[in-house]
Design an enzyme around this catalytic site. Structure first.
Site, short mmCIF file in Angstrom:
data_model
loop_
_atom_site.label_atom_id
_atom_site.label_comp_id
_atom_site.label_asym_id
_atom_site.label_seq_id
_atom_site.Cartn_x
_atom_site.Cartn_y
_atom_site.Cartn_z
N ASP A 146 20.64 25.01 9.10
CA ASP A 146 20.77 25.96 10.21
C ASP A 146 19.46 26.20 10.93
O ASP A 146 19.33 27.16 11.70
CB ASP A 146 21.35 27.29 9.72
CG ASP A 146 21.86 28.15 10.87
OD1 ASP A 146 22.26 27.58 11.90
OD2 ASP A 146 21.85 29.39 10.74
N ASP A 183 27.67 20.99 10.66
CA ASP A 183 26.67 21.40 11.66
C ASP A 183 25.38 20.57 11.62
O ASP A 183 24.53 20.73 12.48
CB ASP A 183 26.28 22.88 11.51
CG ASP A 183 27.43 23.83 11.72
OD1 ASP A 183 28.52 23.37 12.12
OD2 ASP A 183 27.26 25.04 11.48
N ASP A 324 33.67 36.45 8.39
CA ASP A 324 32.57 35.75 9.06
C ASP A 324 31.30 36.59 9.07
O ASP A 324 30.23 36.07 9.36
CB ASP A 324 32.95 35.41 10.50
CG ASP A 324 34.06 34.38 10.58
OD1 ASP A 324 34.11 33.50 9.71
OD2 ASP A 324 34.87 34.46 11.52
#
Length: 349
Positions: A146, A183, A324
């Site tokens: 990330d 990702d 989330d």
């Protein structure tokens, strides 16, 4: 089990969240996994893999996902059933039971290392083989994960190579599928510090899995993130030619038809790579935000495709019902949110 979700932010509307297990939850899983039955009719036990290094790209979907998708018996939803039963939340129990009945991917990160990783994989594989089904794993430990954002973490480059090799060695000779690092590729256009080093690391992970006869899928982003041409270039740089293909829409809400159109273009640009789509919460499509959007619903039931197109399967990769984060009234990231799980079930397509 108590899963934690680290929030991954993006500059586009295609933001995602990703599940991670705490070490305490991993210990719980090790203690409980082997003794709990899977849902659905049991298939004959079959430990031998049906895909080899040479056939990873050409195998049928019935070979890649031999016996069907494995339902993890100690999933977060399954444990929510137990907890909510004790509290008398009958509506919550019904929703959690609906989610627990479906196969959801099992996430592996730096919280599983060494002997604990070996034991966890061995127990998961044993349970899946006893049911005659194929487990789906997700790796999530890439260095500088990330790019220092909310999902920051991962291991060093040297440790990452060894960690993936250990996973490949543990899975060798077994039926399994691995989704490699959500990702990790799609973020590179903005995460320029990793642009030179990350693709070779992913290529090494794919090569290790391929050599072990394990079909791997790389990060294909989603239809609202990078262009198909840009994503295909990223996939080629990470060794998609040795992988089964790529995945899209992980933890996102894009509609299936939109994802398929996008993925078909990426597939054509990567020599016919196969792909899978996360449909865990996209039953009502995009709702304007990636973080606990109001009005979202469960997507289609996870299933393996007939194999007549490049799409191999519709999967639940993100755990429905796992928050989330502290947005739209949600609890801490990764905590089970009973009211939200009930809404997902009620809004199911």
């Amino acid at each position: 089990m108590d899963e934690r979700t680290r929030i991954t932010t993006r500059n586009r509307t295609g933001s995602t969240t990703s599940n991670r297990l705490t070490v305490a939850a991993a210990i719980t899983a090790l203690a409980t996994l082997a003794g709990v039955a899977t849902s659905g009719p049991a298939q004959p036990a079959q430990a031998a893999p049906t895909v080899t290094t040479a056939t990873i790209r050409t195998a049928t979907t019935g070979q890649v996902f031999a016996g069907g998708l494995f339902v993890q018996p100690d999933s977060q939803a399954a444990q929510a059933v137990t907890a909510l039963t004790a509290s008398g939340d009958t509506a919550g129990v019904a929703a959690a039971r609906t989610i627990a009945a479906q196969p959801v991917a099992t996430w592996l990160g730096e919280w599983f290392r060494g002997d604990m990783l070996d034991r966890y994989l061995a127990r998961t594989l044993a349970a899946a083989e006893a049911a005659g089904r194929t487990p789906v794993f997700v790796t999530y430990a890439i260095p500088n994960r990330d790019c220092g954002g909310y999902s920051a973490g991962g291991v060093s480059a040297a440790d990452y190579v060894a960690w993936n090799q250990r996973i490949a060695d543990d899975l060798r000779g077994h039926r399994a599928v691995v989704l490699v690092e959500p990702d990790s590729l799609s973020a590179l256009p903005r995460c320029t510090s990793e642009a030179a080093t990350r693709p070779p690391l992913l290529a090494q992970a794919v090569a290790a899995l391929s050599a072990a006869g394990v079909p791997a899928y790389l990060d294909g982003g989603n239809s609202t993130w990078n262009t198909p041409e840009a994503q295909a270039a990223l996939l080629r740089s990470a060794g998609v030619a040795e992988a089964r293909g790529f995945f899209t829409n992980v933890a996102n809400f894009q509609p299936v038809d939109q994802e398929r159109a996008y993925a078909d273009r990426v597939s054509a640009l990567t020599s016919g790579s196969h792909y899978v789509v996360d449909v865990s919460r996209n039953g009502r499509g995009w709702k304007g935000t990636w973080c606990n959007p109001t009005g979202a619903g469960l997507g289609q039931t996870p299933r393996v495709s007939a194999g007549t197109t490049a799409m191999d399967a519709l999967l639940w990769v993100k755990t429905p019902g796992s928050s989330d984060g502290t947005c739209n009234g949600g609890p801490a990231a990764g905590k089970w949110w009973s009211a939200y799980a009930q809404a997902l079930v009620a809004n199911r397509r």
